[in-house]
Design an enzyme around this catalytic site. Structure first.
Site, PDB file in Angstrom:
ATOM      1  CG  ASP A  47      -1.756   1.179   1.422  1.00  0.00           C
ATOM      2  OD1 ASP A  47      -2.592   1.186   2.338  1.00  0.00           O
ATOM      3  OD2 ASP A  47      -1.607   2.128   0.630  1.00  0.00           O
ATOM      4  CB  ILE A  48       1.531   3.817  -2.587  1.00  0.00           C
ATOM      5  CG1 ILE A  48       2.714   4.734  -2.949  1.00  0.00           C
ATOM      6  CG2 ILE A  48       0.201   4.561  -2.687  1.00  0.00           C
ATOM      7  CD1 ILE A  48       2.735   5.172  -4.397  1.00  0.00           C
ATOM      8  CB  VAL A  59      -3.759   4.655  -5.797  1.00  0.00           C
ATOM      9  CG1 VAL A  59      -3.635   5.604  -6.963  1.00  0.00           C
ATOM     10  CG2 VAL A  59      -2.588   4.833  -4.838  1.00  0.00           C
ATOM     11  CG  ASP A  60      -7.567  10.361  -6.355  1.00  0.00           C
ATOM     12  OD1 ASP A  60      -8.291  10.869  -7.226  1.00  0.00           O
ATOM     13  OD2 ASP A  60      -6.997  11.030  -5.464  1.00  0.00           O
ATOM     14  CG  ASN A  88     -10.373  12.791 -10.891  1.00  0.00           C
ATOM     15  OD1 ASN A  88     -10.464  14.005 -10.769  1.00  0.00           O
ATOM     16  ND2 ASN A  88     -10.842  11.952  -9.996  1.00  0.00           N
ATOM     17  N   GLY A 136      -5.498   0.989 -13.444  1.00  0.00           N
ATOM     18  CA  GLY A 136      -6.716   0.522 -12.776  1.00  0.00           C
ATOM     19  C   GLY A 136      -7.934   0.986 -13.552  1.00  0.00           C
ATOM     20  CB  VAL A 137     -10.415   3.654 -12.773  1.00  0.00           C
ATOM     21  CG1 VAL A 137     -11.462   4.453 -13.500  1.00  0.00           C
ATOM     22  CG2 VAL A 137     -10.942   3.134 -11.453  1.00  0.00           C
ATOM     23  CE1 TYR A 138      -9.532   7.812 -15.207  1.00  0.00           C
ATOM     24  CE2 TYR A 138      -7.354   8.806 -15.386  1.00  0.00           C
ATOM     25  CZ  TYR A 138      -8.703   8.902 -15.073  1.00  0.00           C
ATOM     26  OH  TYR A 138      -9.215  10.098 -14.607  1.00  0.00           O
TER      27      TYR A 138
HETATM   28  N1  APR Z   1      -1.225   1.413  -3.139  1.00  0.00           N
HETATM   29  C1  APR Z   1      -0.607   1.138  -4.324  1.00  0.00           C
HETATM   30  N2  APR Z   1      -1.260   0.910  -5.473  1.00  0.00           N
HETATM   31  C2  APR Z   1      -2.612   0.959  -5.429  1.00  0.00           C
HETATM   32  C3  APR Z   1      -3.339   1.248  -4.246  1.00  0.00           C
HETATM   33  C4  APR Z   1      -2.581   1.476  -3.069  1.00  0.00           C
HETATM   34  N3  APR Z   1      -3.172   1.751  -1.894  1.00  0.00           N
HETATM   35  N4  APR Z   1      -4.677   1.233  -4.544  1.00  0.00           N
HETATM   36  C5  APR Z   1      -4.770   0.938  -5.853  1.00  0.00           C
HETATM   37  N5  APR Z   1      -3.541   0.757  -6.394  1.00  0.00           N
HETATM   38  C6  APR Z   1      -3.173   0.412  -7.766  1.00  0.00           C
HETATM   39  C7  APR Z   1      -4.223  -0.271  -8.601  1.00  0.00           C
HETATM   40  O1  APR Z   1      -4.231  -1.683  -8.328  1.00  0.00           O
HETATM   41  C8  APR Z   1      -3.721   0.033 -10.011  1.00  0.00           C
HETATM   42  O2  APR Z   1      -2.749  -0.926 -10.408  1.00  0.00           O
HETATM   43  O3  APR Z   1      -2.923   1.635  -8.453  1.00  0.00           O
HETATM   44  C9  APR Z   1      -3.041   1.397  -9.854  1.00  0.00           C
HETATM   45  C10 APR Z   1      -3.806   2.572 -10.451  1.00  0.00           C
HETATM   46  O4  APR Z   1      -5.202   2.314 -10.392  1.00  0.00           O
HETATM   47  P1  APR Z   1      -6.275   3.485 -10.060  1.00  0.00           P
HETATM   48  O5  APR Z   1      -6.131   3.898  -8.649  1.00  0.00           O
HETATM   49  O6  APR Z   1      -7.608   2.975 -10.521  1.00  0.00           O
HETATM   50  O7  APR Z   1      -5.819   4.711 -10.965  1.00  0.00           O
HETATM   51  P2  APR Z   1      -5.987   4.960 -12.543  1.00  0.00           P
HETATM   52  O8  APR Z   1      -6.129   3.687 -13.307  1.00  0.00           O
HETATM   53  O9  APR Z   1      -4.878   5.896 -12.901  1.00  0.00           O
HETATM   54  O10 APR Z   1      -7.391   5.709 -12.631  1.00  0.00           O
HETATM   55  C11 APR Z   1      -7.485   6.987 -12.093  1.00  0.00           C
HETATM   56  O11 APR Z   1      -9.356   6.379 -10.767  1.00  0.00           O
HETATM   57  O12 APR Z   1      -9.416   6.507  -8.514  1.00  0.00           O
HETATM   58  C12 APR Z   1      -9.793   7.154  -9.644  1.00  0.00           C
HETATM   59  O13 APR Z   1      -9.761   9.474  -9.049  1.00  0.00           O
HETATM   60  C13 APR Z   1      -9.088   8.477  -9.791  1.00  0.00           C
HETATM   61  O14 APR Z   1     -10.463   9.111 -11.626  1.00  0.00           O
HETATM   62  C14 APR Z   1      -9.172   8.660 -11.272  1.00  0.00           C
HETATM   63  C15 APR Z   1      -8.944   7.255 -11.810  1.00  0.00           C
END
Ligand code: APR
Length: 176
Positions: free
Chosen positions: A13-14, A36-37, A27, A122-124
């Site tokens: 967990d970062i 992670v946001d 975002n 992740g989401v993106y």
């Molecule tokens: N620590 C490390 N890595 C994490 C954590 C954490 N606590 N939580 C999630 N991740 C990883 C996910 O498994 C993924 O591999 O971070 C990576 C990025 O995923 P997302 O958080 O979904 O980010 P992203 O794909 O860039 O999408 C951004 O998602 O959360 C919303 O507000 C954010 O709209 C934006 C979008």
């Protein structure tokens, strides 16, 4: 010559890392979200959102820096990754600039240790293998001319993501 010597991989967990800066996969509103946001905002507390509100958002590919508040990390560097569509619509270039702009901000702020999550994976929807290749290659190139950064840690939440990074870094280190 790309420098891989100051790159480390970690699973977990970062938000728990005691580094100078952790990077948030935000975002463009910078007003929080899931993934992670969400984890970073939950761990940092409400002052983080209050400071983010003053920034007026952030375009994809760019980065903004705030304090870390209740996080162990001193700073949070918020960067907005590309939403993946087909890999031919400018996503690689935008993802590359997320890493360059985050590292540039870090150097300007005197940050010596910085941790990245897998931006956009992740989401993106960015394919992990392609994104990891851009993350590692861009960072290694940046480190070649940035002696002030002591360590860049790539933190993976999941085991399979960790394996992708490990395999890729091993190949890069053996010159494949
Ligand atoms: N620590 C490390 N890595 C994490 C954590 C954490 N606590 N939580 C999630 N991740 C990883 C996910 O498994 C993924 O591999 O971070 C990576 C990025 O995923 P997302 O958080 O979904 O980010 P992203 O794909 O860039 O999408 C951004 O998602 O959360 C919303 O507000 C954010 O709209 C934006 C979008």
């Amino acid at each position: 010559m790309p420098d891989l010597s100051r790159i480390e991989l970690r699973q977990g967990d970062i938000t728990r890392l005691s580094v100078d800066a952790i990077v948030n996969a935000a975002n463009s509103s910078l007003l929080g979200g899931g993934g992670v946001d969400g984890a970073i905002h939950r761990a940092a507390g409400p002052e983080l959102l209050a400071e983010c509100r003053t920034l007026g958002g952030c375009p994809a590919g760019e980065a903004r820096i705030t304090r870390g508040y209740r996080l162990p990390a001193r700073y949070v560097i918020h960067t907005v990754g590309p939403v993946y569509s087909d890999g031919q619509s400018g996503e690689p270039e935008l993802l590359r600039s997320c890493y360059v702009n985050s590292l540039t901000l870090a150097v300007e702020q005197g940050v010596r240790t910085i941790a990245f999550p897998a931006i956009s994976c992740g989401v993106y929807g960015y394919p992990m293998q392609d994104a990891a290749r851009i993350a590692l290659g861009t960072t290694a190139g940046f480190l070649a001319t940035s002696p002030s950064i002591e360590k860049v840690i790539f933190v993976q939440f999941g085991h399979e993501a960790q394996q992708v990074y490990e395999r890729l870094l091993k190949d890069m280190r053996s010159g494949i």
